[in-house]
Design an enzyme around this catalytic site. Structure first.
Site, mmCIF file in Angstrom:
data_model
loop_
_atom_site.group_PDB
_atom_site.id
_atom_site.type_symbol
_atom_site.label_atom_id
_atom_site.label_comp_id
_atom_site.label_asym_id
_atom_site.label_seq_id
_atom_site.Cartn_x
_atom_site.Cartn_y
_atom_site.Cartn_z
ATOM 1 N N HIS A 19 40.959 44.046 41.159
ATOM 2 C CA HIS A 19 40.964 44.799 39.369
ATOM 3 C C HIS A 19 39.072 45.277 39.554
ATOM 4 C CE1 HIS A 19 44.321 43.432 37.363
ATOM 5 N NE2 HIS A 19 44.028 42.213 37.453
ATOM 6 N N TYR A 287 42.920 40.295 24.710
ATOM 7 C CA TYR A 287 43.033 40.798 25.837
ATOM 8 C C TYR A 287 42.070 41.689 25.702
ATOM 9 C CZ TYR A 287 47.676 38.241 25.902
ATOM 10 O OH TYR A 287 47.944 37.169 26.186
#
Lengths: 336, 336
Positions: A19, A287
């Site tokens: 990521h 999130y």
């Protein structure tokens, strides 16, 4: 500390760390990192797109190398460590898993949202059928109270998982939050128990130590903390603390330190650190996909994006409920 | 949590943070940072050369601004917070303290090596005579077993200190190390108890939380962790965790986050982070102000700074013995 079990390290430099480099590790980098991590003594090296098997896509971002090249390169260069893959049902499939197994991966972590363990059943069973060490991975574990999280873990246990993880995806767990969840797992599961930290609240190493104190068998870490957001628990930092506490493991501290400093950090496109954004994520526990929308709505309605995120967290918003953001912003603006 | 005492924050951005900027804050920067820290709600703002009053010297590095300008600027721009100074007997004198008091400083922390509290007697008494909030500050607290550290703290208590600090100068305390020391202080001292963290082992925030759990009254922190070595506990990260745990204090989280991100980080000459060297400091337990000197000496003599620090730890070097570094570097270079 003779006779005490050795903690197993699952390195995620080449998976969660994907990521932090937008999935752009080259095969040369994967080869070099695998050799160094393997040589440091880590037990399992996870190497997959950041979002797991099948993650390389327009939605999750294309990786530089193919899934096959990522996995086979890691397998080729790991002399002692097992190579693992991440599988998020819905992104990856059992077909992906079969190929990963053929390429030499021998560990699979089947990951679901912490309240949706039942979607892991077929995938966990497939991993076991393939002869893999098959692990359940309960993401966003802060969103489930300990007792509820245990119920979900018990499902994964019933499907045959060797290990179930408390996964602090948002780096939102305090030390007590971690302690309660890991302790409950250890008391009630016959599987091994794992813990995966993120460092958003600067508690990645501390929470990993707490998890070990409560009996965790496997711990995730990465060189220099390489991972999404504020990063994971740093392998070298965690090992330094474990050494001070005489907690046994297989990792050579200086090799991990040197690999982090000489090889990992120079590869980073941006420093893995706690900034305002990642701290906000850990604080609110929402999130990451909400961030940008909340900032826009905050500007439009003249309220602080952090207040919007805090409110969304109270409402227990989950991925897909981004449409709540405008309503919350309007409400907060009215209340001012 | 109504009725629970509020934790007092002692900000060290403008004192310990001096180390990280080689004591080169300008008066304009001191003014801006003081205003932001004060506005965030911090209780005490410490503003002094990194090594305290009298520290600006060829041995410890000259500060950009005079002691008078540093202190008077902080006093002028702090509307609510008290302004404090650090005084290390042997570096600073009672004369320095009198002047600091005249310039408006109303808190003094008298700092000694953890086993040398007796050298603080005259200075603590002088601080009290000046009407200052006078605090004992036991540096390198990891170097003394908890019971010995308590004996030293009792000396500072007997001299009249309002508060005695466990000071983790090298960022070398584990959470249990911290817990034992703070708990023993709380059980046996009538003073307030403080805790000062460094982040070398990535435990700065976690140790501060542990100290609060054990009853600490005052906690040190700085914007973005600005401080020597791996830095201190970051104010904004610590406040975020305290808010999650409903621990009362006077600081506005968003203001602290914004000051750290928008103002402090852009001023940094190098990122305050855990790297191989600062991790080595925490692991070996040597004094954090040795870091820059060891790096320089390492480069000059072609030896690994880690080896210098490890050797210094074996020699039990303490603050003030920075002059040993060159000798050790030369010795290691010869041995190569």
């Amino acid at each position: 500390m003779m006779g005490k079990k050795k903690i197993l390290f699952n390195d995620v430099t080449l998976r969660d760390g994907m990521h932090a480099i937008s999935h752009q590790y080259s095969v040369e980098q994967i080869a070099e990192l695998t050799e160094l991590i393997d040589d440091s003594g880590v037990d399992i090296i996870e190497a997959t797109h950041g979002d797991g098997l099948g993650g390389s896509s327009i939605q999750y971002g294309f990786s530089k190398e193919t899934e096959k090249d990522i996995i086979t390169t890691a397998v080729k260069h790991a002399k002692n460590a097992k190579v693992g893959v991440l599988l998020i049902p819905g992104i990856g499939t059992i077909e992906h898993l079969k190929r990963a197994s053929e390429w030499g991966a021998s560990v699979v972590r089947v990951a679901t949202h912490c309240t949706e363990a039942d979607v892991s059943e077929q995938h966990i069973k497939a991993g076991i059928d393939l002869g893999m060490d098959t692990v359940g991975f309960l993401m966003m574990s802060h969103r489930a109270a300990p007792e509820l999280l245990l119920e979900e873990a018990k499902k994964m246990e019933s499907y045959g998982a060797s290990t179930v993880y408390v996964v602090d995806s948002a780096g939102a767990l305090t030390m007590d939050d971690t302690r309660r969840r890991v302790a409950l797992f250890k008391e009630n599961l016959s599987t091994q128990v794992g813990f995966h930290a993120h460092n958003n609240l600067s508690l990645g190493v501390a929470n990993s130590i707490v998890a070990i104190e409560e009996g965790a068998d496997r711990i995730d870490a990465s060189l220099a903390g390489m991972g999404a957001g504020a990063g994971n628990a740093s392998l070298e930092q965690l090992v330094a603390v474990m050494n001070k506490l005489d907690i046994p493991h297989h990792v050579d501290l200086y090799k991990a330190m040197d690999a982090a400093e000489n090889v990992m950090k120079p590869m980073m496109k941006r420093p893995v650190q706690i900034d305002r954004l990642s701290l906000t994520l850990g604080y609110t526990g929402v999130y990451s996909s909400f961030l940008l929308f909340a900032e826009r709505a905050g500007k439009e309605y003249g309220v602080d994006a952090r207040d919007i995120l805090t409110k969304l967290a109270e409402m227990e918003a989950v991925g897909g409920q981004e449409d709540w953001i405008i309503g919350v912003a309007q409400e907060l603006a009215k209340a001012k």
